[in-house]
Design an enzyme around this catalytic site. Sequence first.
Site, PDB file in Angstrom:
ATOM      1  N   GLU A 331       4.008 -19.519  72.397  1.00  0.00           N
ATOM      2  CA  GLU A 331       4.127 -20.190  73.699  1.00  0.00           C
ATOM      3  C   GLU A 331       4.382 -21.696  73.582  1.00  0.00           C
ATOM      4  O   GLU A 331       3.597 -22.494  74.091  1.00  0.00           O
ATOM      5  CB  GLU A 331       2.858 -19.918  74.522  1.00  0.00           C
TER       6      GLU A 331
HETATM    7  C1  ACM Z   1      -1.297 -15.489  72.903  1.00  0.00           C
HETATM    8  O1  ACM Z   1      -1.940 -14.672  73.570  1.00  0.00           O
HETATM    9  N1  ACM Z   1      -0.719 -16.533  73.483  1.00  0.00           N
HETATM   10  C2  ACM Z   1      -1.121 -15.339  71.465  1.00  0.00           C
END
Ligand code: ACM
EC number: 3.2.1.52
Length: 767
Positions: A331
């Site tokens: 992310e």
């Molecule tokens: C995650 O749940 N962002 C690895």
Amino acid sequence: MSFKKIVVLFVFITFLSNCKTEDYATEIPQIIPAPNTLTINEGYLLLDSTIGIAYDDNFKISGDFLRKYLQKGSTIELTDSNDIQFKLDDTIENPEGYQLDIQPSAIIIKAKTDQGAFYAVQTLRQLLPPEFENGSFSEENLSIQCITITDAPEFQYRGMHLDVGRHMFSVDFIKQYIDALALLKMNTFHWHLTEDQGWRIEIKKYPKLQDIAAYRNETLIGHYSDQPHQFDGKRYGGFYTQEEVKAIVAYAQARHVTVIPEIELPGHAQAAISAYPNLGCTGEQVNVATKWGVFEHIYCSKEETFEFLEDVLDEVVTLFPSEYIHIGGDEAPKTNWKTCDQCQNRIKEEGLKDEHELQNYFITRIEKHLNSKGKKIIGWDEILEGGLAPNATVMSWRGTKGAIEAAKQKHNVIMTPTSHCYFDYYQSTNPNEPTAIGGFLPLEKVYNFNPIPSELSVPASKYILGAQGNIWTEYMPTEDQVEYMAFPRMFAMSEVVWSQNENKDYPDFIKRVEHFNKRLDVLDINYANHLYEIEGKLISKNNKNYYQLSTTLADKIIYYTTDGSPVNLLSSVYDKPIPIKENTKIIAAVFDTEKRLGSVFYETINYHKAVGATITINKTAHKSYSGSGPEGLINGILGSDSRYGDHQWLGFWGEDIEITIDLVEEIEVKSIETRFYNGNGQWIYAPNEVDIEFILDDGSRVTDKIKVENQENKTLANINYKFVTPKKLDIKVKTIILNIPNYGIIPDGKQGAGQKAWTFIDEIILN
Ligand code: ACM
Ligand code: ZN
């Protein structure tokens, strides 16, 4: 012999031999995770103060653990004789395997390593009364059933994760969590130490990480999708000192648990950037994040940032003996990199194609540094973007695609797909569940997880090292809440990674869970208990509708009422599905012979004209959000107002859908209503407009458009369509078709920007 058969045999022998002893005897062995083979032998070992324990340095950890456990657990004193023996056995193939043999006059533990013997000790621990856990076993002796167990794990990586960035927990709690892992024969604690909302590990070279990055000014109240956002106004934070980290690592080592620290990069770095704004692309002064989500302030790829990260990691590697360091990688929005001169220069100089390759450059550079320190990296599956760093292990969380790709490239993989491993998801559809992030991951689903993706060939599947349960703590402000979300799903995960498939048996497992809960009580560990919860389902047969009730444990009795009166032991006993012909309120609960065991189940069926009709949808709902199937959209039961992951909502990812409802016969209709979910933080968007088509009794087709009442910041978006045509007022229809377009690609600036949106639809009410 299978595990089940042996247990049956055991019950028989217990019955025969119980009369031989007056002593306090152990119960039927109910071990979690299920061992490979378990044979009950005749006789008992009498554990009392004449018993001794002996072990050499090969078994220092396991021997010390058992000695302390027995001494602290009871008033039984141990001698130095060798009734409890630890024997080195090189013929045991798996280094984590063991044999535990309880004989009338000795307990013999054989293993190739201390770790194997440690797992024998954990099994022995589970054979003893739970009172040993807190020292409240007050009998002077105990008869232990003679038994032989041979055991070894299926997977070498057996982990639990804990996010201490969103909320932080005491050192004692972390130790207790590690204890629980050890008890369940798990060997890895993945400690998620840095986040946008807080930096939690002391780094001596960078004091502002402690002074600034470790604290946020306030925290979001309620769920992220409750709009407008509200905050508690309270400063929150803290960090673990290096001394505390060392103590935790040592504590884990004494339980054969490896602690893998995670230092997130290049994303989830807003807290670090708040302390050292130069680490970002813009140099802007940002605050430690006060709400959840994905943030654009990620590390810049300039030299200065690498210097910082390498310094940080240099301190980290001295604290953690683990072979692996987790470097995050998930992310990381590339928004700031796209407009940053230094990042764009880096792309040019290094001959990179785009920002994804820059992410690969970032990870590979960090990997090189860590490899030079003798460490290997693990990263979330985004590290596959723009090419995989040469020696990296991939932690596959966005489904199993990343796992398959990495294993095919001969990289090791750890499985943590959201669908089966995210213990921050709801574990029950009970409306009284504490607020969670969303989703639905009940115990049985965790239990049925197979870490080896079916797409992998046998040779490629050897790259799957194991699996891990993840505890993200946005919605877990307290230690009690972490435990509630972890247990009993951690039991299921332990069996997923340890037990052989042929020994896995869900009905047997939940009986063992019921038994194990007493141990959790003594350990003062909070847990969710949905074993006595009732599930209900509308079923249709021969154009008649019925409501079916069931509960997890098959040997329990359900009582119910349909007239709104409270349920008790005088109510009807449920023995067959309840006929439904009108609006009905069902109240039910599980009782033993004296009292109610679980919570009370309430269901309201709002009978309408489509209940029991035939429904088809041209796309299959996503397997994680398949509610009660297409029929669930016309079962008279409304989904939750706040939880799209329940049994009623259906979720589709990025697809236009067409729903056809065929009524049993042509009937007069006045309106059709439904609602869509908006959870933009979870990538869920209602459509703007729906097309309707219906076929009248004269065979003519009418098409129309229905505008969705979609208001900014409202979670629920309704449609309510009145059937009128210029010519007819009493409209009779047999078939109704709804065409529901997907919202499309998530716009820039929103979470999940550039990804396809989800569509969630609830009950379609026809009147
Ligand atoms: C995650 O749940 N962002 C690895
Ligand atoms: Zn930059």
